[in-house]
Design an enzyme around this catalytic site. Structure first.
Site, PDB file in Angstrom:
ATOM      1  N   SER A 228       0.841  -1.197   0.000  1.00 21.70           N
ATOM      2  CA  SER A 228       0.000   0.000   0.000  1.00 21.70           C
ATOM      3  C   SER A 228       0.878   1.251   0.000  1.00 21.70           C
ATOM      4  O   SER A 228       1.710   1.433  -0.892  1.00 21.70           O
ATOM      5  CB  SER A 228      -0.966  -0.037   1.196  1.00 21.70           C
TER       6      SER A 228
ATOM      7  N   GLU B 281      -1.994  -2.845  -8.001  1.00 20.36           N
ATOM      8  CA  GLU B 281      -3.238  -3.069  -7.270  1.00 20.36           C
ATOM      9  C   GLU B 281      -3.699  -1.732  -6.721  1.00 20.36           C
ATOM     10  O   GLU B 281      -2.957  -0.762  -6.710  1.00 20.36           O
ATOM     11  CB  GLU B 281      -3.008  -4.062  -6.126  1.00 20.36           C
TER      12      GLU B 281
ATOM     13  N   HIS C 194      -5.028  -5.229  -1.322  1.00 19.42           N
ATOM     14  CA  HIS C 194      -5.688  -4.919  -0.061  1.00 19.42           C
ATOM     15  C   HIS C 194      -6.692  -5.993   0.354  1.00 19.42           C
ATOM     16  O   HIS C 194      -7.811  -5.706   0.759  1.00 19.42           O
ATOM     17  CB  HIS C 194      -6.367  -3.552  -0.151  1.00 19.42           C
TER      18      HIS C 194
END
Length: 321
Positions: A108, A203, A273
């Site tokens: 992330s 992502e 995630h």
């Protein structure tokens, strides 16, 4: 035999779910790991896990720490790593960590640190699980747990998954990527890597489909995609269309980029995630093969734990400590 030592860092958001953090610490300890750096779990300043100075010190202190940990593990993502990039001691970290087996792991917002450390220090880090959302999940994900320990203890590891892509592919190149928004946020800065003939994986979370397409277009129009051997799509979690979109969803956005990109596109990589994720090193040689709905990604040359290092047995770790 000594236990695997894990040091926690909090470069981004503060750990708002303390129960998840406690579960993560308990699971890792039950697996035979020593976990320190717990003081970062108690830091809060606005939306961040402490001041910029405190958070960057988590990293910079590694250059002078008398005993390096085996694994440096981010507690969570959020936002905040970008504020640290100008204040990291890249040269000192390179001198201390380049020949060590210390592994830095997160995903992330951590993607910003991965890119900067690769460009400025030449360090290979890992996109992978974090303390709270992954090791501290209510139910521990088997794929995440098992692949994590394979990736960090073996000189070569493979991720295998089923894909809806009908591509036939056998490509080799540097493996790199992470969170799409973080990648795009550093285009044009000194912290964005120039990687040619690579295997790029992306992502994201919480972005509506048109923003996903816009971010991918930024990579396309900046010439990044054209320089890669393949583009691999991971999880796009909670990336839901608005009513105005008239059925234009994430699948449509990814399909469109697949048509305009001049490289093969592969879908369904377990990364992002969601707790179902692989652990992937940033910048090492890799081979991606796709045929008949099956994909495999083999990587090597990454730092890994060696010698008398125990590999925690998933059969002996508790589900809900």
């Amino acid at each position: 035999m000594t236990s695997t030592t894990i040091r926690l860092i909090a470069p981004s958001g503060y750990p708002h779910d303390y129960d998840a953090m406690a579960r993560g610490v308990a699971r890792l300890r039950a697996a035979g790991c020593t976990v320190d750096g717990l003081e970062v779990l108690d830091r809060t300043e606005h939306r961040f896990a402490g001041s910029d100075a405190e958070r960057v010190a988590d990293l910079n202190h590694l250059a002078i720490h008398p005993a390096l940990p085996d694994i440096v593990l981010a507690v969570r993502g959020g936002y905040g790593a970008t504020r640290l990039l100008e204040h990291i001691h890249y040269g000192a970290l390179r001198e201390r960590l380049a020949d060590s087996s210390t592994l830095l792991v997160g995903h992330s917002d951590f993607t910003a640190l991965q890119m900067a450390l690769y460009v400025k220090s030449g360090l290979t880090t890992f996109g992978g699980p974090m303390l709270g959302p992954d090791f501290g999940a209510p139910e521990l994900n088997e794929l995440m747990w098992e692949h994590f320990w394979r990736a960090v203890t073996e000189p070569e590891a493979t991720a295998r998954w089923e894909t809806t892509s009908d591509t036939m592919l056998d490509a080799e190149g540097p493996l790199w990527g992470g969170n799409l928004a973080m990648l795009c946020s550093l285009i044009g800065t000194p912290y964005f890597p120039r990687i040619d003939d690579g295997i790029l994986f992306v992502e994201d979370v919480g972005e509506p489909p048109f923003r996903i397409e816009r971010l991918l277009y930024q990579l396309h129009l900046a010439g990044v995609l054209d320089r890669q051997r393949a583009l691999v799509f991971g999880h796009f979690t909670n990336c839901k269309p608005h009513g105005y979109d008239n059925g234009y969803d994430t699948a449509a956005a990814l399909d469109h980029i697949g048509r305009v990109a001049h490289i093969p596109v592969v879908r369904d990589l377990p990364f992002g995630h969601e707790t179902n994720k692989f652990t992937l090193p940033f910048g090492v040689p890799a081979r991606l093969r796709v045929a008949d709905g099956q994909a495999s990604l083999t990587f090597r040359g990454h730092p890994h734990l060696s010698g008398a290092v125990p590999r925690p047995d998933p059969a002996n770790r508790p589900q809900n400590p």
